[in-house]
Design a protein around this motif. Structure first.
Motif, PDB file in Angstrom:
ATOM      1  N   TYR A   1       1.008  -1.214  -0.005  1.00 10.29           N
ATOM      2  CA  TYR A   1      -0.155  -0.030  -0.011  1.00 10.29           C
ATOM      3  C   TYR A   1       0.889   1.278  -0.103  1.00 10.29           C
ATOM      4  N   LEU A   2       1.844   1.250   0.711  1.00 13.75           N
ATOM      5  CA  LEU A   2       2.765   2.540   0.922  1.00 13.75           C
ATOM      6  C   LEU A   2       3.616   2.570  -0.355  1.00 13.75           C
ATOM      7  N   ALA A   3       3.923   1.562  -1.079  1.00 18.05           N
ATOM      8  CA  ALA A   3       4.461   1.706  -2.272  1.00 18.05           C
ATOM      9  C   ALA A   3       3.760   2.039  -3.379  1.00 18.05           C
ATOM     10  N   ASP A   4       2.283   1.902  -3.392  1.00 22.94           N
ATOM     11  CA  ASP A   4       1.342   2.272  -4.120  1.00 22.94           C
ATOM     12  C   ASP A   4       1.218   3.603  -4.172  1.00 22.94           C
ATOM     13  N   LEU A   5       1.357   4.222  -3.007  1.00 24.09           N
ATOM     14  CA  LEU A   5       0.936   5.536  -2.554  1.00 24.09           C
ATOM     15  C   LEU A   5       2.021   6.533  -3.077  1.00 24.09           C
ATOM     16  N   LEU A   6       3.249   5.906  -3.162  1.00 25.89           N
ATOM     17  CA  LEU A   6       4.393   6.681  -3.676  1.00 25.89           C
ATOM     18  C   LEU A   6       4.141   7.026  -5.224  1.00 25.89           C
ATOM     19  N   HIS A   7       3.387   6.045  -5.961  1.00 26.16           N
ATOM     20  CA  HIS A   7       2.931   6.354  -7.170  1.00 26.16           C
ATOM     21  C   HIS A   7       1.791   6.839  -7.432  1.00 26.16           C
ATOM     22  N   PHE A   8       1.168   7.312  -6.417  1.00 30.61           N
ATOM     23  CA  PHE A   8      -0.265   7.843  -6.529  1.00 30.61           C
ATOM     24  C   PHE A   8      -1.228   6.995  -6.806  1.00 30.61           C
ATOM     25  N   ASP A   9      -1.347   5.885  -6.442  1.00 29.07           N
ATOM     26  CA  ASP A   9      -2.107   4.659  -6.914  1.00 29.07           C
ATOM     27  C   ASP A   9      -2.791   4.383  -5.404  1.00 29.07           C
ATOM     28  N   PHE A  10      -4.051   4.705  -5.497  1.00 28.31           N
ATOM     29  CA  PHE A  10      -4.750   4.294  -4.292  1.00 28.31           C
ATOM     30  C   PHE A  10      -5.773   3.056  -4.278  1.00 28.31           C
ATOM     31  N   GLY A  11      -5.432   2.257  -5.255  1.00 32.48           N
ATOM     32  CA  GLY A  11      -6.151   1.243  -5.364  1.00 32.48           C
ATOM     33  C   GLY A  11      -7.356   1.069  -6.162  1.00 32.48           C
ATOM     34  N   THR A  12      -7.986   0.150  -6.245  1.00 28.74           N
ATOM     35  CA  THR A  12      -9.245  -0.285  -6.870  1.00 28.74           C
ATOM     36  C   THR A  12     -10.501  -0.340  -6.157  1.00 28.74           C
ATOM     37  N   ALA A  13     -11.628   0.311  -6.068  1.00 30.36           N
ATOM     38  CA  ALA A  13     -12.660   0.164  -5.375  1.00 30.36           C
ATOM     39  C   ALA A  13     -13.372  -1.056  -5.925  1.00 30.36           C
ATOM     40  N   LEU A  14     -13.467  -2.213  -4.825  1.00 35.10           N
ATOM     41  CA  LEU A  14     -14.246  -3.527  -5.504  1.00 35.10           C
ATOM     42  C   LEU A  14     -15.468  -3.152  -5.617  1.00 35.10           C
ATOM     43  N   SER A  15     -16.344  -2.542  -4.986  1.00 36.41           N
ATOM     44  CA  SER A  15     -17.605  -2.319  -5.062  1.00 36.41           C
ATOM     45  C   SER A  15     -17.858  -1.598  -6.282  1.00 36.41           C
ATOM     46  N   ARG A  16     -16.991  -0.856  -7.057  1.00 27.90           N
ATOM     47  CA  ARG A  16     -17.293  -0.006  -8.214  1.00 27.90           C
ATOM     48  C   ARG A  16     -16.345  -0.554  -9.378  1.00 27.90           C
ATOM     49  N   ASN A  17     -15.208  -1.336  -9.240  1.00 29.33           N
ATOM     50  CA  ASN A  17     -14.395  -1.725 -10.162  1.00 29.33           C
ATOM     51  C   ASN A  17     -13.761  -0.462 -10.800  1.00 29.33           C
ATOM     52  N   ARG A  18     -13.588   0.501 -10.168  1.00 28.58           N
ATOM     53  CA  ARG A  18     -12.903   1.824 -10.643  1.00 28.58           C
ATOM     54  C   ARG A  18     -11.963   2.036  -9.663  1.00 28.58           C
ATOM     55  N   PRO A  19     -10.899   2.731 -10.274  1.00 27.81           N
ATOM     56  CA  PRO A  19      -9.898   3.448  -8.907  1.00 27.81           C
ATOM     57  C   PRO A  19     -10.643   4.239  -8.085  1.00 27.81           C
ATOM     58  N   ALA A  20     -10.173   3.818  -6.920  1.00 26.83           N
ATOM     59  CA  ALA A  20     -10.944   4.322  -5.590  1.00 26.83           C
ATOM     60  C   ALA A  20     -10.757   5.727  -5.448  1.00 26.83           C
ATOM     61  N   MET A  21      -9.657   6.582  -5.629  1.00 25.05           N
ATOM     62  CA  MET A  21      -9.651   7.924  -5.746  1.00 25.05           C
ATOM     63  C   MET A  21     -10.632   8.560  -6.695  1.00 25.05           C
ATOM     64  N   GLU A  22     -10.840   8.004  -7.945  1.00 26.32           N
ATOM     65  CA  GLU A  22     -11.525   8.618  -8.778  1.00 26.32           C
ATOM     66  C   GLU A  22     -13.204   8.611  -8.132  1.00 26.32           C
ATOM     67  N   VAL A  23     -13.270   7.481  -7.740  1.00 24.37           N
ATOM     68  CA  VAL A  23     -14.822   7.424  -7.092  1.00 24.37           C
ATOM     69  C   VAL A  23     -14.916   8.324  -5.949  1.00 24.37           C
ATOM     70  N   ALA A  24     -13.937   8.634  -5.139  1.00 24.43           N
ATOM     71  CA  ALA A  24     -14.063   9.594  -3.921  1.00 24.43           C
ATOM     72  C   ALA A  24     -14.092  11.051  -4.350  1.00 24.43           C
ATOM     73  N   LEU A  25     -13.262  11.141  -5.329  1.00 26.85           N
ATOM     74  CA  LEU A  25     -13.339  12.711  -5.926  1.00 26.85           C
ATOM     75  C   LEU A  25     -14.508  12.815  -6.787  1.00 26.85           C
ATOM     76  N   GLU A  26     -15.421  12.075  -7.158  1.00 27.35           N
ATOM     77  CA  GLU A  26     -16.679  12.563  -7.689  1.00 27.35           C
ATOM     78  C   GLU A  26     -17.468  12.697  -6.688  1.00 27.35           C
ATOM     79  N   ALA A  27     -17.494  12.217  -5.343  1.00 30.82           N
ATOM     80  CA  ALA A  27     -18.563  12.443  -4.355  1.00 30.82           C
ATOM     81  C   ALA A  27     -18.249  13.428  -3.466  1.00 30.82           C
TER      82      ALA A  27
END
Length: 307
Positions: free
Chosen positions: A67-93
């Motif tokens: 998780y920390l390694a992904d954060l360094l590349h600004f990768d916040f993971g994939t939202a399982l419930s939306r099958n989309r990048p988690a940060m993208e979903v959060a920024l929309e809301a």
């Protein structure tokens, strides 16, 4: 001033990092996501394959390192419930929550200034007693209770307002009204108390002796010096509105980041939980810095020290 902003930003960065670590490990205590995302009759092998696919079968320290390694590349993971990048979903809301909180806070502040200032002009009068009673009731009433009563009265009984959702101006009335109630009550009391102290100052009596109009004395001379404590309390309340919109958004089905956070926790969508908490934390820390700068601009006597 730049040194102060840099110091506060550094402190906020450390606090955000600590919060992310806490959320990462606490969210894993909610259970195995495989039981929610796979059918009830799924086999143990299928659940194991699901966890291997998403990396949930690794020890926590390995998951955290990844998780920390992904954060360094600004990768916040994939939202399982939306099958989309988690940060993208959060920024929309998040803008939906921001709009709701901004409107509620602005209306609360304006109404509280007017009501509190007028109540302070005649302490113990009818208007003062009425304003005090309403403001104390508003500050004390729980948001969830007010929201449920509002739905029962205005939607179920009278049929005047929709129970939830968005789309029309009518959908905004109850969420904004419920969010306004507590800030309005607290700010009214702060404005009233601050104004009562200022109105007894010698310069106010001098202005009265010179024949300055009453409205100008109250809303120009007195209010200008009474606003400092109001700004401080308003800043704290604005931050709490962003953070506390979870209850209101959940009850009224408002598509903001608060409801998204609750849905993510219920669905054990770890990446989305972490993304929503991160955005909320950054917004609150940024707002606190802005309030400090506004406070310093209003009172030139204040000098922030970087040491």
């Amino acid at each position: 001033m730049f040194g102060y902003v840099f110091k506060r930003s550094l402190q906020s960065l450390v606090a955000v990092a600590g919060l992310l670590v806490l959320v990462f490990f606490l969210s894993r205590l909610t259970g195995d996501p495989a039981y929610l995302y796979l059918p009830l009759d799924s086999t143990e092998a299928q659940r194991q394959a699901f966890n291997e696919l998403h990396g949930f079968d690794d020890p926590l320290y390995i998951q955290f390192g990844r998780y920390l390694a992904d954060l360094l590349h600004f990768d916040f993971g994939t939202a399982l419930s939306r099958n989309r990048p988690a940060m993208e979903v959060a920024l929309e809301a998040f803008p939906e929550t921001l709009k709701l909180a901004a409107i509620a806070m602005t209306l609360s502040l304006v109404l509280a200034i007017v009501v509190g200032a007028l109540a302070a002009t005649k302490p113990g009068g009818i208007f003062d007693r009425l304003a005090t009673t309403i403001s104390l009731a508003g500050a004390s009433a729980p948001d969830f209770w007010v929201a449920i009563v509002a739905i029962l009265f205005f939607s179920v009984s009278l049929g005047l307002l929709p129970t939830s959702g968005t789309g029309t101006p009518l959908h905004w009335i109850m969420p904004i009204g419920v969010l306004m109630l507590r800030p309005f009550g607290l700010l009214t009391q702060v404005v009233r108390g601050s104004m009562m102290g200022v109105l007894t100052s010698p310069y106010i009596k001098t202005a009265q002796a010179k024949g300055v109009r009453r409205t100008k004395i109250v809303f120009v001379h007195a209010l200008r010096n009474a606003l400092l404590p109001v700004i401080t309390v308003a800043g704290d309340l604005a931050a709490s509105l962003i953070n506390g919109a979870v209850v209101v958004e959940t009850i009224f089905g408002w598509p903001g980041i608060g409801k998204l956070m609750i849905d993510a926790i219920v669905r054990r969508d770890f990446a989305l939980v972490q993304a929503t908490v991160l955005i909320t934390a950054i917004a609150i820390f940024f707002l606190n810095i802005v309030i400090d700068l506004v406070y310093a601009a209003l009172d030139p006597r204040i000098r922030h020290q970087t040491a």
